[in-house]
Write a protein that holds these residues in place. Sequence first.
Motif, PDB file in Angstrom:
ATOM      1  N   ILE A 277       1.011  -1.107  -0.065  1.00  0.00           N
ATOM      2  CA  ILE A 277       0.047   0.081   0.111  1.00  0.00           C
ATOM      3  C   ILE A 277       0.735   1.091  -0.058  1.00  0.00           C
ATOM      4  CG2 ILE A 277      -1.853   1.288   1.160  1.00  0.00           C
ATOM      5  CD1 ILE A 277      -2.523  -1.411   2.474  1.00  0.00           C
TER       6      ILE A 277
ATOM      7  N   LEU B 218      -9.024  -3.598   5.205  1.00  0.00           N
ATOM      8  CA  LEU B 218      -8.530  -4.695   4.420  1.00  0.00           C
ATOM      9  C   LEU B 218      -8.206  -5.881   5.049  1.00  0.00           C
ATOM     10  CD1 LEU B 218      -6.680  -5.659   1.661  1.00  0.00           C
ATOM     11  CD2 LEU B 218      -4.763  -5.194   2.857  1.00  0.00           C
TER      12      LEU B 218
ATOM     13  N   LEU C 213      -7.211   2.311  -2.292  1.00  0.00           N
ATOM     14  CA  LEU C 213      -7.059   1.680  -1.033  1.00  0.00           C
ATOM     15  C   LEU C 213      -8.196   1.497  -0.324  1.00  0.00           C
ATOM     16  CD1 LEU C 213      -5.417   0.494   1.485  1.00  0.00           C
ATOM     17  CD2 LEU C 213      -4.924   2.980   2.022  1.00  0.00           C
TER      18      LEU C 213
ATOM     19  N   LEU D 160      -3.256   0.443  -3.566  1.00  0.00           N
ATOM     20  CA  LEU D 160      -3.002  -0.862  -3.125  1.00  0.00           C
ATOM     21  C   LEU D 160      -2.501  -1.531  -4.529  1.00  0.00           C
ATOM     22  CD1 LEU D 160      -5.203  -3.240  -0.814  1.00  0.00           C
ATOM     23  CD2 LEU D 160      -4.379  -4.105  -3.101  1.00  0.00           C
TER      24      LEU D 160
END
Length: 273
Positions: A187, A219, A215, A192
Amino acid sequence: MKENHQEWICGPLVEGSGAAVASVTAVSPASAYAVRVQAFGPAGSSDYSQELIIYTTPAEVLWFRLDDRSGYNKDSLELSEDRRTVCSQAPLGIVAQLAERPCPTGTFLPVDHIVGDFAITRGRHAWVVDVDPSSCVVRVGVVNATKLPDWFSTSRQLSSPRFEQDSGHDSGSEEVETAQPSLLITIARGRLFLPRGQTVSAAGSTNMATEALPLPRRLTVCLDHDEGWVAFYNSDGTPSCFCRRLVDCSGPVYPAFGMLGGGKLRIHPLDLG
């Protein structure tokens, strides 16, 4: 509460006035639940609230903290008191270098690694990570215990933080994926970066190219130690799988994180409600 459009199930009854918290434990992984609330009082009962859709993680939530002993670099990394959050202090030279241009594959930069304090030896487990979008470079994934001496005992120099397991070939379609001792996605600057291999897109299609995606706020990492793979999910709204890769699970495997420059990540306390 109902699962996948099945019959409604009565949830826990919470007594008292004001803010109330209830825990529901009889849920299945990788499932969607509709939840609604009704209030009772001396005047009778209210109508049901609107339905709220809740998605469970793809596997049992793993409880762990960040390890502040093995290889933890106290000069560059700062842990919170509960060891669920880590911040990276950015050397000015590295920040200037990364701000000027992206880090090309094959360059060498110092990455500070930190692992979870729990070794996974069997089963399927998941954990959720919040990454500050202003972070310079943050890496999230897993590592086999055999790889830890390379990380913590020898050198902090690693090849480009975008690809840990780059084979060096440009033609992905001819490559045969092999299990890696460590596998982390990167990241950087609110994006990402997925490693080469079979990448699952938001539409469900696959391709072999490296992708840079926005992003997500959260996550999810899911490791299946028995089957030998790790998968990464977007946990914003309806969960979707970014990618799944083979990882070496011949021994204990740890949740793993790497940080370069200024940044912050937190292990989301799903197990605390």
